[in-house]
Design an enzyme around this catalytic site. Structure first.
Site, mmCIF file in Angstrom:
data_model
loop_
_atom_site.group_PDB
_atom_site.id
_atom_site.type_symbol
_atom_site.label_atom_id
_atom_site.label_comp_id
_atom_site.label_asym_id
_atom_site.label_seq_id
_atom_site.Cartn_x
_atom_site.Cartn_y
_atom_site.Cartn_z
ATOM 1 N N LYS A 44 17.393 -33.415 -59.967
ATOM 2 C CA LYS A 44 17.537 -32.433 -58.880
ATOM 3 C C LYS A 44 16.516 -32.728 -57.787
ATOM 4 O O LYS A 44 16.838 -32.696 -56.599
ATOM 5 C CB LYS A 44 17.341 -31.009 -59.415
ATOM 6 C CG LYS A 44 18.503 -30.520 -60.274
ATOM 7 C CD LYS A 44 18.185 -29.213 -60.994
ATOM 8 C CE LYS A 44 19.287 -28.859 -61.989
ATOM 9 N NZ LYS A 44 18.965 -27.713 -62.840
ATOM 10 N N GLN A 69 14.305 -23.654 -64.603
ATOM 11 C CA GLN A 69 15.115 -24.519 -65.466
ATOM 12 C C GLN A 69 15.276 -23.889 -66.844
ATOM 13 O O GLN A 69 14.295 -23.512 -67.485
ATOM 14 C CB GLN A 69 14.448 -25.910 -65.574
ATOM 15 C CG GLN A 69 15.250 -26.905 -66.386
ATOM 16 C CD GLN A 69 16.607 -27.247 -65.761
ATOM 17 O OE1 GLN A 69 16.714 -27.472 -64.557
ATOM 18 N NE2 GLN A 69 17.651 -27.261 -66.565
ATOM 19 N N ASP A 100 20.612 -20.597 -57.847
ATOM 20 C CA ASP A 100 21.473 -20.872 -59.002
ATOM 21 C C ASP A 100 22.635 -19.881 -59.076
ATOM 22 O O ASP A 100 23.611 -20.110 -59.788
ATOM 23 C CB ASP A 100 20.656 -20.770 -60.308
ATOM 24 C CG ASP A 100 20.167 -22.133 -60.786
ATOM 25 O OD1 ASP A 100 20.859 -23.129 -60.533
ATOM 26 O OD2 ASP A 100 19.095 -22.182 -61.416
#
Ligand code: NAD
Length: 286
Positions: free
Chosen positions: A53, A97, A120
């Protein structure tokens, strides 16, 4: 008939070019698109995801702020970091994460993320907005699947769409997006009685289960479009999806490969959300 293989890398590359252009436009307004990434513990797979990412972010001009915390971190100190990033006007997006180490429940942490920085799309506020058709950020994997369906030229209005899996991060938002695109949506899950019969009826199949080749090729309706979200390792170490790819190839009109299908789209859609947050901070979009 042999299915068109939907090249997620190519579609993602196209989206990332657009993201790069928008990031530059925000920069011209004095806003540097910035993603804060929190990685707790030393899970090797998570470390690889985060590295990928961050690498892609750098390629499109998005700055990242790396917060690596040891597995011994307490929930309280993780919450304090999230709150600090919530208040930091220079941060556009916050990514925590997952999975978090066993001692830290993820739900309260995700709730602590400012919904306006929840790139997200996991916060209930953003899931709720999606539900009423007014999304702020759409969860990245389902957003990527929708882009792949558009790339495949799928007609969604009136189509029978089957989503297999009902997780909050993939299956549920995916079903909502298909519903909003006027598909007739069926959501299958672990208690579905006859998965084969559901697959046989579906014009669109999105599989998000996490069981290697659960969906057999001969179940696929001829001409269906198949999006395979699953990522599974076989005993021999091969990466495969939830769909029997070889078997489905001769029946589907289009299908995503694993790897190289949905995976690259997920990262691209995350960065698309960061660009959107930066555009909002720069006053370029509402
Ligand atoms: P999850 O474990 O949270 O959810 C799995 C879902 O599958 C559940 O809702 C369950 O009801 C359903 N299920 C289980 N067994 C079933 C069965 N026999 N028949 C029908 N449904 C069944 O998983 P998730 O987070 O939604 O992820 C699903 C898969 O997608 C995993 O393989 C994951 O690694 C992968 N994934 C890939 C990406 C990507 O970017 N490529 C992103 C997210 C998830």
């Amino acid at each position: 008939m042999s299915a068109t293989i939907l090249d997620g890398k190519a579609v993602a590359a196209q989206l990332l070019r657009d993201v790069g252009t928008r990031v530059q436009a925000a920069k011209a307004r004095g806003v540097e698109a910035t993603l804060a990434v929190i990685l707790v513990g030393d899970d090797p797979a998570s470390a690889v995801y985060v590295r990928n990412k961050e690498r892609r972010a750098a390629e499109v001009g998005i700055a990242t702020r790396d917060h690596r915390l040891p597995a011994s971190t307490t929930a309280a100190s993780l919450h304090a970091l999230v709150r600090e990033l919530d208040d930091d006007r220079g941060v556009d997006g916050i990514l925590v994460q997952l999975p978090l180490p066993a001692g830290i429940p993820s739900e309260p942490v995700l709730l602590a993320v400012d919904p306006a920085k929840d790139v997200d799309g996991f916060h209930p506020d953003n899931l709720g907005r999606l539900m009423i058709g007014k999304p702020r950020f759409v969860a990245c994997t389902p957003a990527g699947c929708m882009r792949l369906l558009a790339h495949a030229g799928a007609t969604l209005a009136g189509a029978r769409a089957l989503v297999i899996g009902r997780s909050t991060i993939v299956g549920r938002p995916m079903a909502q997006l298909l519903l909003q695109a006027d598909a007739t949506v069926v959501q299958a899950h672990s208690r579905t009685r006859d998965l084969r019969a559901e697959v046989e009826r579906a014009d669109i199949v999105v599989a998000a289960v996490g069981r290697a080749e659960l969906v057999r090729g001969e179940w696929i309706k001829p001409g269906a479009i198949v999006i395979d979200v699953g990522t599974n390792r076989t005993a021999e170490g091969r990466l495969v999806g939830d769909v029997d790819f070889a078997g489905a190839l001769s029946r589907a009109a289009a299908i995503t490969p694993v790897p190289g299908g949905v995976g690259p789209m997920t990262i691209a859609c995350l960065l698309d959300n960061v660009a959107l947050a930066a555009e909002r901070r720069a006053g370029l979009v509402a």
